[in-house]
Design a protein around this motif. Structure first.
Motif, PDB file in Angstrom:
ATOM      1  N   ASP A 112      -6.685  23.677 -23.655  1.00  0.00           N
ATOM      2  CA  ASP A 112      -7.351  22.396 -23.379  1.00  0.00           C
ATOM      3  C   ASP A 112      -6.376  21.227 -23.397  1.00  0.00           C
ATOM      4  N   GLY A 113      -5.093  21.527 -23.649  1.00  0.00           N
ATOM      5  CA  GLY A 113      -4.085  20.466 -23.668  1.00  0.00           C
ATOM      6  C   GLY A 113      -3.831  19.862 -25.030  1.00  0.00           C
ATOM      7  N   VAL A 114      -4.359  20.454 -26.091  1.00  0.00           N
ATOM      8  CA  VAL A 114      -4.147  19.940 -27.446  1.00  0.00           C
ATOM      9  C   VAL A 114      -2.685  20.120 -27.840  1.00  0.00           C
ATOM     10  N   PHE A 115      -2.133  19.136 -28.563  1.00  0.00           N
ATOM     11  CA  PHE A 115      -0.729  19.199 -28.963  1.00  0.00           C
ATOM     12  C   PHE A 115      -0.590  18.788 -30.419  1.00  0.00           C
ATOM     13  N   LEU A 116       0.529  19.171 -31.044  1.00  0.00           N
ATOM     14  CA  LEU A 116       0.788  18.850 -32.444  1.00  0.00           C
ATOM     15  C   LEU A 116       0.887  17.337 -32.639  1.00  0.00           C
ATOM     16  N   GLY A 117       0.292  16.860 -33.723  1.00  0.00           N
ATOM     17  CA  GLY A 117       0.329  15.445 -34.039  1.00  0.00           C
ATOM     18  C   GLY A 117      -0.700  14.620 -33.288  1.00  0.00           C
ATOM     19  N   GLN A 118      -1.536  15.252 -32.477  1.00  0.00           N
ATOM     20  CA  GLN A 118      -2.523  14.516 -31.685  1.00  0.00           C
ATOM     21  C   GLN A 118      -3.544  13.833 -32.590  1.00  0.00           C
ATOM     22  N   SER A 119      -3.958  12.632 -32.215  1.00  0.00           N
ATOM     23  CA  SER A 119      -4.922  11.862 -33.002  1.00  0.00           C
ATOM     24  C   SER A 119      -6.326  12.427 -32.826  1.00  0.00           C
ATOM     25  N   VAL A 120      -7.069  12.466 -33.943  1.00  0.00           N
ATOM     26  CA  VAL A 120      -8.451  12.946 -33.955  1.00  0.00           C
ATOM     27  C   VAL A 120      -9.309  11.862 -34.602  1.00  0.00           C
ATOM     28  N   LEU A 121     -10.402  11.475 -33.920  1.00  0.00           N
ATOM     29  CA  LEU A 121     -11.273  10.410 -34.391  1.00  0.00           C
ATOM     30  C   LEU A 121     -12.722  10.882 -34.429  1.00  0.00           C
ATOM     31  N   ASP A 122     -13.559  10.141 -35.161  1.00  0.00           N
ATOM     32  CA  ASP A 122     -14.996  10.238 -34.974  1.00  0.00           C
ATOM     33  C   ASP A 122     -15.474   8.885 -34.469  1.00  0.00           C
ATOM     34  N   ASP A 123     -16.782   8.627 -34.496  1.00  0.00           N
ATOM     35  CA  ASP A 123     -17.290   7.381 -33.936  1.00  0.00           C
ATOM     36  C   ASP A 123     -17.007   6.169 -34.811  1.00  0.00           C
ATOM     37  N   SER A 124     -16.451   6.381 -36.038  1.00  0.00           N
ATOM     38  CA  SER A 124     -16.207   5.266 -36.949  1.00  0.00           C
ATOM     39  C   SER A 124     -14.732   4.973 -37.164  1.00  0.00           C
ATOM     40  N   GLY A 125     -13.875   5.965 -37.001  1.00  0.00           N
ATOM     41  CA  GLY A 125     -12.459   5.726 -37.242  1.00  0.00           C
ATOM     42  C   GLY A 125     -11.641   7.001 -37.165  1.00  0.00           C
ATOM     43  N   ILE A 126     -10.372   6.882 -37.578  1.00  0.00           N
ATOM     44  CA  ILE A 126      -9.430   8.009 -37.511  1.00  0.00           C
ATOM     45  C   ILE A 126      -9.789   9.054 -38.564  1.00  0.00           C
ATOM     46  N   VAL A 127      -9.830  10.319 -38.136  1.00  0.00           N
ATOM     47  CA  VAL A 127     -10.118  11.439 -39.026  1.00  0.00           C
ATOM     48  C   VAL A 127      -8.838  12.109 -39.489  1.00  0.00           C
ATOM     49  N   GLY A 128      -7.884  12.276 -38.596  1.00  0.00           N
ATOM     50  CA  GLY A 128      -6.637  12.933 -38.955  1.00  0.00           C
ATOM     51  C   GLY A 128      -5.820  13.239 -37.719  1.00  0.00           C
ATOM     52  N   GLN A 129      -4.950  14.251 -37.832  1.00  0.00           N
ATOM     53  CA  GLN A 129      -4.100  14.647 -36.720  1.00  0.00           C
ATOM     54  C   GLN A 129      -4.010  16.162 -36.651  1.00  0.00           C
ATOM     55  N   ILE A 130      -3.688  16.665 -35.446  1.00  0.00           N
ATOM     56  CA  ILE A 130      -3.549  18.102 -35.237  1.00  0.00           C
ATOM     57  C   ILE A 130      -2.295  18.599 -35.964  1.00  0.00           C
ATOM     58  N   SER A 131      -2.494  19.612 -36.828  1.00  0.00           N
ATOM     59  CA  SER A 131      -1.363  20.172 -37.580  1.00  0.00           C
ATOM     60  C   SER A 131      -0.964  21.555 -37.087  1.00  0.00           C
ATOM     61  N   GLU A 132      -1.879  22.293 -36.475  1.00  0.00           N
ATOM     62  CA  GLU A 132      -1.587  23.606 -35.909  1.00  0.00           C
ATOM     63  C   GLU A 132      -2.394  23.753 -34.622  1.00  0.00           C
ATOM     64  N   VAL A 133      -1.785  24.380 -33.619  1.00  0.00           N
ATOM     65  CA  VAL A 133      -2.445  24.561 -32.327  1.00  0.00           C
ATOM     66  C   VAL A 133      -2.499  26.045 -31.991  1.00  0.00           C
ATOM     67  N   GLY A 134      -3.717  26.540 -31.742  1.00  0.00           N
ATOM     68  CA  GLY A 134      -3.902  27.899 -31.278  1.00  0.00           C
ATOM     69  C   GLY A 134      -4.293  27.881 -29.802  1.00  0.00           C
ATOM     70  N   THR A 135      -4.564  29.039 -29.275  1.00  0.00           N
ATOM     71  CA  THR A 135      -4.914  29.115 -27.860  1.00  0.00           C
ATOM     72  C   THR A 135      -6.255  28.449 -27.580  1.00  0.00           C
ATOM     73  N   THR A 136      -7.242  28.745 -28.410  1.00  0.00           N
ATOM     74  CA  THR A 136      -8.598  28.218 -28.171  1.00  0.00           C
ATOM     75  C   THR A 136      -9.119  27.344 -29.302  1.00  0.00           C
ATOM     76  N   ASN A 137      -8.363  27.193 -30.383  1.00  0.00           N
ATOM     77  CA  ASN A 137      -8.778  26.305 -31.470  1.00  0.00           C
ATOM     78  C   ASN A 137      -7.553  25.673 -32.116  1.00  0.00           C
ATOM     79  N   SER A 138      -7.802  24.695 -32.952  1.00  0.00           N
ATOM     80  CA  SER A 138      -6.703  23.979 -33.590  1.00  0.00           C
ATOM     81  C   SER A 138      -7.109  23.569 -34.996  1.00  0.00           C
ATOM     82  N   ARG A 139      -6.110  23.290 -35.812  1.00  0.00           N
ATOM     83  CA  ARG A 139      -6.351  22.859 -37.187  1.00  0.00           C
ATOM     84  C   ARG A 139      -6.020  21.370 -37.307  1.00  0.00           C
ATOM     85  N   VAL A 140      -6.906  20.659 -38.001  1.00  0.00           N
ATOM     86  CA  VAL A 140      -6.754  19.214 -38.174  1.00  0.00           C
ATOM     87  C   VAL A 140      -6.471  18.914 -39.633  1.00  0.00           C
TER      88      VAL A 140
END
Length: 299
Positions: free
Chosen positions: A143-171
């Motif tokens: 899906d184009g996810v990369f390490l360090g990518q920003s992750v948000l919800d509707d209120s603010g920053i949640v975290g960043q991508i720390s590990e990337v798999g083929t179909t899932n990732s860890r935040v």
């Protein structure tokens, strides 16, 4: 005993008498017009006996009808009860879908900088380690996810991508003790580093001088330093300030704006130049008004 019942005319004699009387009554009824009145009285006299004779059959029919009606009512009641149960289950699902739809729309309507593309992702799992605040989402390298990518919800920053798999990732969430994010106070642009404290409801600001212009209620936003998180996204609000002159720095606690304890849908951000094909451009934000206009235009 047999002699008592044997007394009187014989059966043949009795039958002959009855036949003669019947024929005589029929002849009189036919020839004598005044006998119609007597027949009327006789019918009136016999009618109660007819009602009494029909009473067992009428009661049996009434009982059968009542029993049939009761059985039908029981079947109808059971069917209606089953329908109510099914409708209640559907209503519960509709309420959940309605709430999810509101959450998704609110997430899509979250303010995103003009240069950023976005994609909705969903929570898959939560790390069970009590000392680690990490989650797994259902988007990965395809899906184009990369390490360090920003992750948000509707209120603010949640975290960043720390590990990337083929179909899932860890935040890695901002509340994790190993996470740090450069922030600035929205009111006066004073910059700090906010680190996770191992608590979903608290972060700490490092190396805050006692003389720093900082107040409870100040909103912290990402400063853009470090080139990990885009500049200007909400991070936390200052909830506690302790200025102890015996210590070199003030103790400052901030509460994350993102709902870290109730995450379901999240938003991934890409710079415009590296956005994948499936990402939503800033000018593609969905809302109810364009859909209504398109419907009216189609009509």
């Amino acid at each position: 005993m047999n002699e008592v019942f044997a007394r009187g005319p014989s059966l043949s004699t009795r039958l002959a008498i009855v036949l003669v009387l019947s024929l005589s009554a029929m002849l009189i009824d036919t020839k004598v017009d005044s006998f119609a009145t007597a027949r009327t009285y006789l019918n009136s006299f016999v009618s109660p006996l007819q009602y009494i004779a029909n009473l067992p059959g009428a009661m049996l029919s009434w009982s059968a009808e009542r029993f049939s009606s009761r059985q039908q009512l029981l079947r109808d009641n059971e069917e209606l009860t089953n329908q109510i149960t099914l409708m209640s289950e559907q209503l519960q699902r509709f309420r959940i879908l309605e709430q999810e739809n509101k959450s998704l729309r609110k997430l899509l309507d979250a303010p995103v900088r003009d240069s950023m593309h976005k994609m909705i992702t969903e929570l898959m799992a939560v790390d069970t380690n009590p000392y680690s605040h990490q989650i797994v989402i259902n988007k990965g390298a395809i899906d184009g996810v990369f390490l360090g990518q920003s992750v948000l919800d509707d209120s603010g920053i949640v975290g960043q991508i720390s590990e990337v798999g083929t179909t899932n990732s860890r935040v890695l969430m901002i509340s994790d003790v190993t996470h740090a994010i450069p922030v600035r106070i929205e009111r006066n642009n004073v910059r700090f580093i906010a680190v996770g404290g191992g608590d979903l409801d608290a972060m700490q600001l490092q190396h805050v001088p006692h003389s720093a212009d900082i107040r409870e209620g100040d909103v912290l936003v990402s400063s853009g330093l470090g080139e990990i998180f885009p500049e200007g996204y909400p991070v936390a609000t200052i909830s506690k300030i302790v200025r102890n002159e015996s210590r070199p720095f003030a103790e400052v606690i901030a509460t994350p704006l993102a709902k870290l304890d109730r995450i379901k849908y999240l938003l991934l951000l890409w710079p415009e130049e590296s956005a994948p094909t499936g990402a939503i451009a800033p000018d593609e934000v969905l809302s109810d008004e364009p859909q209504e206009e398109n419907t009216e235009a189609a009509q």
